[in-house]
Design a protein around this motif. Sequence first.
Motif, PDB file in Angstrom:
ATOM      1  N   LEU A   1      33.834 -54.975 -13.377  1.00 14.69           N
ATOM      2  CA  LEU A   1      33.673 -53.588 -12.962  1.00 14.69           C
ATOM      3  C   LEU A   1      33.813 -53.462 -11.452  1.00 14.69           C
ATOM      4  CD1 LEU A   1      32.832 -50.609 -13.312  1.00 14.69           C
ATOM      5  CD2 LEU A   1      30.449 -51.390 -13.297  1.00 14.69           C
ATOM      6  N   ARG A   2      33.141 -54.312 -10.694  1.00 11.71           N
ATOM      7  CA  ARG A   2      33.189 -54.201  -9.233  1.00 11.71           C
ATOM      8  C   ARG A   2      34.591 -54.446  -8.701  1.00 11.71           C
ATOM      9  NH1 ARG A   2      29.241 -51.069  -9.783  1.00 11.71           N
ATOM     10  NH2 ARG A   2      27.382 -52.089 -10.599  1.00 11.71           N
ATOM     11  N   LEU A   3      35.333 -55.349  -9.339  1.00 12.64           N
ATOM     12  CA  LEU A   3      36.697 -55.607  -8.899  1.00 12.64           C
ATOM     13  C   LEU A   3      37.594 -54.410  -9.204  1.00 12.64           C
ATOM     14  CD1 LEU A   3      38.753 -57.498  -7.664  1.00 12.64           C
ATOM     15  CD2 LEU A   3      38.989 -58.643  -9.881  1.00 12.64           C
ATOM     16  N   LEU A   4      37.432 -53.819 -10.382  1.00 10.99           N
ATOM     17  CA  LEU A   4      38.226 -52.629 -10.708  1.00 10.99           C
ATOM     18  C   LEU A   4      37.880 -51.464  -9.784  1.00 10.99           C
ATOM     19  CD1 LEU A   4      38.727 -52.088 -14.556  1.00 10.99           C
ATOM     20  CD2 LEU A   4      40.421 -52.577 -12.792  1.00 10.99           C
ATOM     21  N   GLU A   5      36.627 -51.340  -9.384  1.00 15.88           N
ATOM     22  CA  GLU A   5      36.242 -50.279  -8.455  1.00 15.88           C
ATOM     23  C   GLU A   5      37.018 -50.390  -7.149  1.00 15.88           C
ATOM     24  OE1 GLU A   5      31.610 -49.198  -9.604  1.00 15.88           O
ATOM     25  OE2 GLU A   5      32.009 -50.866  -8.223  1.00 15.88           O
ATOM     26  N   ILE A   6      37.258 -51.609  -6.703  1.00 17.64           N
ATOM     27  CA  ILE A   6      38.036 -51.807  -5.476  1.00 17.64           C
ATOM     28  C   ILE A   6      39.458 -51.283  -5.669  1.00 17.64           C
ATOM     29  CG2 ILE A   6      39.000 -53.539  -3.917  1.00 17.64           C
ATOM     30  CD1 ILE A   6      36.527 -55.277  -4.552  1.00 17.64           C
ATOM     31  N   PHE A   7      40.097 -51.654  -6.772  1.00 17.69           N
ATOM     32  CA  PHE A   7      41.470 -51.222  -7.022  1.00 17.69           C
ATOM     33  C   PHE A   7      41.556 -49.716  -7.245  1.00 17.69           C
ATOM     34  CE2 PHE A   7      42.070 -55.760  -8.291  1.00 17.69           C
ATOM     35  CZ  PHE A   7      43.112 -56.047  -7.421  1.00 17.69           C
ATOM     36  N   TYR A   8      40.619 -49.159  -8.009  1.00 13.79           N
ATOM     37  CA  TYR A   8      40.656 -47.731  -8.293  1.00 13.79           C
ATOM     38  C   TYR A   8      40.293 -46.898  -7.067  1.00 13.79           C
ATOM     39  CZ  TYR A   8      41.627 -47.885 -13.289  1.00 13.79           C
ATOM     40  OH  TYR A   8      42.249 -48.037 -14.507  1.00 13.79           O
ATOM     41  N   GLY A   9      39.613 -47.497  -6.114  1.00 17.42           N
ATOM     42  CA  GLY A   9      39.302 -46.789  -4.888  1.00 17.42           C
ATOM     43  C   GLY A   9      40.512 -46.612  -3.994  1.00 17.42           C
ATOM     44  N   SER A  10      41.509 -47.493  -4.140  1.00 15.55           N
ATOM     45  CA  SER A  10      42.722 -47.419  -3.305  1.00 15.55           C
ATOM     46  C   SER A  10      43.937 -47.839  -4.122  1.00 15.55           C
ATOM     47  CB  SER A  10      42.580 -48.306  -2.067  1.00 15.55           C
ATOM     48  OG  SER A  10      41.492 -47.916  -1.278  1.00 15.55           O
TER      49      SER A  10
END
Length: 222
Positions: free
Chosen positions: A155-164
């Motif tokens: 989840l935390r890794l996807l949050e990084i990608f979805y943030g930018s």
Amino acid sequence: MRFLLVEDNIQLASAVVDRLTLDGHAVDHADTISAAHACIAAASYDLILLDIMLPDGDGRDFLAAHRRAANKTPVIVLTARSQVSDRVGLLDLGADDYITKPFEFSELEARCRAVLRRQGGVADNRRSFANTVLDSMAATLSFDSTERNLRNRELRLLEIFYGSPGQIFTKSHLMDRLFSFDEEASENAIEVYIGRLRKKLEGSAAKIETVRGLGYRLVAVS
């Protein structure tokens, strides 16, 4: 996400670190202002949790210096002060939020989510890209009629990608965002998590693309 906790109460600090780590965050702990400055010089943070009364000074001075340096990392102050004037003063100094001790961990987690949402310019816990929806609160990735559960670090890794979306992230940058100083991890760990996320995204209109020699980015596919 990578957090910095500045707190000299070892028992409280240990409990906060354990709880946020279980949520998939990387958390570095500093028990003095000088240690906090050293951490900031060595790493980038998504959020700072700051105590006020510290052995080598006042957390408010740290906060003021943090903002004078044009550092935009959001700060949540952990304070035992309950007077309205004290809380207003913290906000005027540049705090993004505060929580009064003693506090429930569920409230701390909620305030962290709220501050990070504001920082990312989103109104709720969901982010959309292509035909997918990432729900940070539910820890799910959805598209069409499919819903896939995410483990904390996924989840935390996807949050990084979805943030930018579209931004290229190097392995070293992703490691810096996902792991604390105390965690032993190699770039192979990033490859493992990327592999897992690609499986979760299979069948959707989004994918994590390898940019040879540079890193990874989230892109839409037709």
